[in-house]
Design an enzyme around this catalytic site. Sequence first.
Site, PDB file in Angstrom:
ATOM      1  N   SER A  66       0.795  -1.240   0.000  1.00 45.79           N
ATOM      2  CA  SER A  66       0.000   0.000   0.000  1.00 45.79           C
ATOM      3  C   SER A  66       0.821   1.280   0.000  1.00 45.79           C
ATOM      4  O   SER A  66       0.261   2.361  -0.178  1.00 45.79           O
ATOM      5  CB  SER A  66      -0.922   0.029   1.211  1.00 45.79           C
ATOM      6  OG  SER A  66      -2.032  -0.762   0.959  1.00 45.79           O
ATOM      7  N   LYS A  69       0.395   3.501  -2.890  1.00 42.74           N
ATOM      8  CA  LYS A  69      -0.841   4.277  -3.134  1.00 42.74           C
ATOM      9  C   LYS A  69      -0.616   5.785  -3.249  1.00 42.74           C
ATOM     10  O   LYS A  69      -1.101   6.394  -4.198  1.00 42.74           O
ATOM     11  CB  LYS A  69      -1.886   3.961  -2.053  1.00 42.74           C
ATOM     12  CG  LYS A  69      -2.425   2.536  -2.149  1.00 42.74           C
ATOM     13  CD  LYS A  69      -3.282   2.186  -0.941  1.00 42.74           C
ATOM     14  CE  LYS A  69      -3.804   0.750  -1.032  1.00 42.74           C
ATOM     15  NZ  LYS A  69      -4.484   0.328   0.198  1.00 42.74           N
ATOM     16  N   TYR A 190      -3.342  -2.881 -10.181  1.00 41.08           N
ATOM     17  CA  TYR A 190      -3.165  -2.619  -8.748  1.00 41.08           C
ATOM     18  C   TYR A 190      -2.315  -3.714  -8.085  1.00 41.08           C
ATOM     19  O   TYR A 190      -1.420  -3.424  -7.296  1.00 41.08           O
ATOM     20  CB  TYR A 190      -4.550  -2.495  -8.100  1.00 41.08           C
ATOM     21  CG  TYR A 190      -4.533  -2.456  -6.602  1.00 41.08           C
ATOM     22  CD1 TYR A 190      -4.161  -1.296  -5.921  1.00 41.08           C
ATOM     23  CD2 TYR A 190      -4.886  -3.581  -5.853  1.00 41.08           C
ATOM     24  CE1 TYR A 190      -4.142  -1.271  -4.535  1.00 41.08           C
ATOM     25  CE2 TYR A 190      -4.867  -3.560  -4.466  1.00 41.08           C
ATOM     26  CZ  TYR A 190      -4.493  -2.405  -3.810  1.00 41.08           C
ATOM     27  OH  TYR A 190      -4.462  -2.375  -2.451  1.00 41.08           O
ATOM     28  N   TYR A 242      -4.077   3.576   7.902  1.00 39.70           N
ATOM     29  CA  TYR A 242      -5.241   2.712   8.102  1.00 39.70           C
ATOM     30  C   TYR A 242      -6.131   3.305   9.204  1.00 39.70           C
ATOM     31  O   TYR A 242      -6.237   4.512   9.343  1.00 39.70           O
ATOM     32  CB  TYR A 242      -4.829   1.276   8.446  1.00 39.70           C
ATOM     33  CG  TYR A 242      -3.879   0.649   7.455  1.00 39.70           C
ATOM     34  CD1 TYR A 242      -4.217   0.538   6.108  1.00 39.70           C
ATOM     35  CD2 TYR A 242      -2.651   0.165   7.843  1.00 39.70           C
ATOM     36  CE1 TYR A 242      -3.357  -0.053   5.196  1.00 39.70           C
ATOM     37  CE2 TYR A 242      -1.787  -0.430   6.936  1.00 39.70           C
ATOM     38  CZ  TYR A 242      -2.149  -0.525   5.615  1.00 39.70           C
ATOM     39  OH  TYR A 242      -1.296  -1.098   4.728  1.00 39.70           O
ATOM     40  N   VAL A 260       1.209  -3.638   3.967  1.00 42.48           N
ATOM     41  CA  VAL A 260       1.181  -4.930   4.661  1.00 42.48           C
ATOM     42  C   VAL A 260       2.458  -5.745   4.449  1.00 42.48           C
ATOM     43  O   VAL A 260       2.654  -6.759   5.112  1.00 42.48           O
ATOM     44  CB  VAL A 260      -0.053  -5.790   4.290  1.00 42.48           C
ATOM     45  CG1 VAL A 260      -1.339  -5.178   4.791  1.00 42.48           C
ATOM     46  CG2 VAL A 260      -0.114  -6.055   2.805  1.00 42.48           C
TER      47      VAL A 260
END
Length: 308
Positions: A66, A69, A190, A242, A260
């Site tokens: 992530s 992102k 992705y 998160y 992660v």
Amino acid sequence: MAQQDPIEWALSEALRRAATVTDGTVADYIPELAHTDPELFGIAAVGRRGRRFRAGDAEAQFTIQSISKPFVYAMVLAERGEDHVHDRVGFEPSGEPFNAISLDERGRPANPMINAGAIVTTALVEGAGLDERFERLRGTLSAFAGRPLELDDAVYRSESITGHRNRALASLALAAGVLEGTVEDATELYFRQCALRVTTSDLAAMAATLANGGTNPVTGESVVGELVARNTLSLMASCGMYDHAGEWMYRVGMPAKSGVGGGIVAVRPGQFGVGVFSPRLDRAGNSARGVAALTLLSQTFDLHLLGA
Ligand code: GLU
């Protein structure tokens, strides 16, 4: 004996103290991630003039997950413009886990840092066909890092085989009219972006590029403009960690993003970027030792952005 650089000494100290944290577990919902050595622990920083500092397993490789992102968000913000992007994804922290089904009253995912919003964002990367789009995305993330990033094929395949929840999120976004193209293309792109391999040195350079108004301080390349860098940092500050984003801002006070795979990037705007890696994750999905190390550094050196 050669004297240790004081910044590298401070980074080593943060690792030594944070290594007392032994809780957390390595992510295994992407089966291939379970093979990561849980004891790896590294940190790196890159300053605004391109100086690099490292401690521990700073050159160990892991998948970006992530942490990709914000950088893909910056890319599409630069290419497609704010209105086009934010017609499809919101600005608000969701307060929910990374893979939550979180759509606002207009059908947009809450923000580009959670999976639903990131998939919608990735779908905006332009190019003729999936391979060309991936090469463009890889090129931009490589420019942020200052070296060519490679795909970890095993991790990519592992997520592509098991990533049904992400396909479901993409389907909901398609049904709401906010996903460009197909569910298959958006999720495959992705999954590939998440499986790019990085080191903490790469993450530090990527973060330092945002700290430096979008210009990589090591290579001198302008990757995105100053406003795009600032907008990206704004969303990292409010949505990057998160469902722990609020407490993170309270205690550490720097825009950040975790993945992660066990990595975290943090940015001190105008000054430097930091990357840290330790694969065991806490309950919110953030690297447990990574959070501890960055908390210690922030407290020791008064790095909180809102401090006087
Ligand atoms: N590829 C991962 C997923 O979508 C990334 C999650 C993360 O790092 O938060 O499940």
